[in-house]
Design a protein around this motif. Sequence first.
Motif, PDB file in Angstrom:
ATOM      1  N   MET A  47      -3.819   8.341  -0.566  1.00 40.10           N
ATOM      2  CA  MET A  47      -2.396   8.482  -0.233  1.00 40.10           C
ATOM      3  C   MET A  47      -1.713   9.513  -1.126  1.00 40.10           C
ATOM      4  O   MET A  47      -0.903  10.320  -0.667  1.00 40.10           O
ATOM      5  N   SER A  48      -2.037   9.492  -2.407  1.00 38.03           N
ATOM      6  CA  SER A  48      -1.433  10.454  -3.331  1.00 38.03           C
ATOM      7  C   SER A  48      -1.854  11.874  -2.990  1.00 38.03           C
ATOM      8  O   SER A  48      -1.033  12.809  -3.006  1.00 38.03           O
ATOM      9  N   SER A 104       0.005  13.057   0.181  1.00 33.16           N
ATOM     10  CA  SER A 104       1.395  13.433  -0.102  1.00 33.16           C
ATOM     11  C   SER A 104       1.470  14.773  -0.818  1.00 33.16           C
ATOM     12  O   SER A 104       2.332  15.611  -0.527  1.00 33.16           O
ATOM     13  N   ILE A 147       0.748  -2.627  -3.570  1.00 33.56           N
ATOM     14  CA  ILE A 147       0.895  -1.260  -3.049  1.00 33.56           C
ATOM     15  C   ILE A 147       2.062  -1.177  -2.070  1.00 33.56           C
ATOM     16  O   ILE A 147       2.837  -0.210  -2.075  1.00 33.56           O
ATOM     17  N   TYR A 188       5.428   1.289  -2.569  1.00 34.42           N
ATOM     18  CA  TYR A 188       5.863   2.317  -1.624  1.00 34.42           C
ATOM     19  C   TYR A 188       7.223   1.991  -1.011  1.00 34.42           C
ATOM     20  O   TYR A 188       7.976   2.895  -0.638  1.00 34.42           O
ATOM     21  N   LEU A 209       9.535   3.298  -3.642  1.00 32.30           N
ATOM     22  CA  LEU A 209       9.580   4.761  -3.611  1.00 32.30           C
ATOM     23  C   LEU A 209      10.453   5.270  -2.463  1.00 32.30           C
ATOM     24  O   LEU A 209      11.269   6.182  -2.642  1.00 32.30           O
ATOM     25  N   ASN A 210      10.295   4.695  -1.281  1.00 29.59           N
ATOM     26  CA  ASN A 210      11.110   5.124  -0.140  1.00 29.59           C
ATOM     27  C   ASN A 210      12.581   4.790  -0.352  1.00 29.59           C
ATOM     28  O   ASN A 210      13.461   5.550   0.072  1.00 29.59           O
TER      29      ASN A 210
END
Length: 250
Positions: free
Chosen positions: A14-15, A18, A112, A116, A119-120
């Motif tokens: 995922m990192s 992005s 996880i 996220y 973060l959003n």
Amino acid sequence: MIQDGAAVLALIAMSAASTLIGFASHWSPKLASRPTDVPVPDGDIIIITRDGAFIVVQCSEEIARELYIGPEECNYLVGDQSFRILVGIGTLLVILSVLFLGNCNWTMQAVIAIIYIILNALYWVVSLFQEKYLWDLSRYDWQDVTPKYMANADSSTEGGSSPSFTRTLWFAIQVTRTIQWATNSDAAPKTAAWKAWLELAEANCGDKDWDAIGEKDRLMREERLRVGAQRNFVDKQGTSATLPVRAETA
């Protein structure tokens, strides 16, 4: 410590996705510039908003091209082909991260997911910041030179004048000292009364005490009376209409 290799791989995928997509989408604005150094007039701009406000920007031709009238173009860090490749790789990494997450234990999936979500939420909060915190405008120096009696044009003045489109338009004409922009941009209705008012406004733009709203109302009343008189005259001169006679056929 929870040992979960699938979770580690999911985070890495995922990192990386992005990072790749962000790198592929990175851009900077391409500012328009004049190709010659020939002297030109100032590039003052009048911005008419949907709310009926007029924003007068007094600036040079170079600034007007960069911020207002120049084409909106972007300089991307990578080319079109590289962009497609990087986005494709990023998409594959997202798919792999979903597969890895499906093989994590429940605890790591919850951790996880919470990370996220946070973060959003932070991204959403950042989008609420004022533009001065998001855009670097240090190359421009500006100051508000709005005359005191024109400030807060959306509120009533001490003299009792209420906010209106006519008063705001009159303020803009006083600042620019011309009505050419108003006629070219159709800022005012194209009627005889408004045309006469614009001409009077330009002639009196140096007199801030001129009764712009009163003059507009007077011209509107005169035009209404003139149009009404013309309609009455036409009604009195009305003619009778007859239908043509259709010929009989055998």
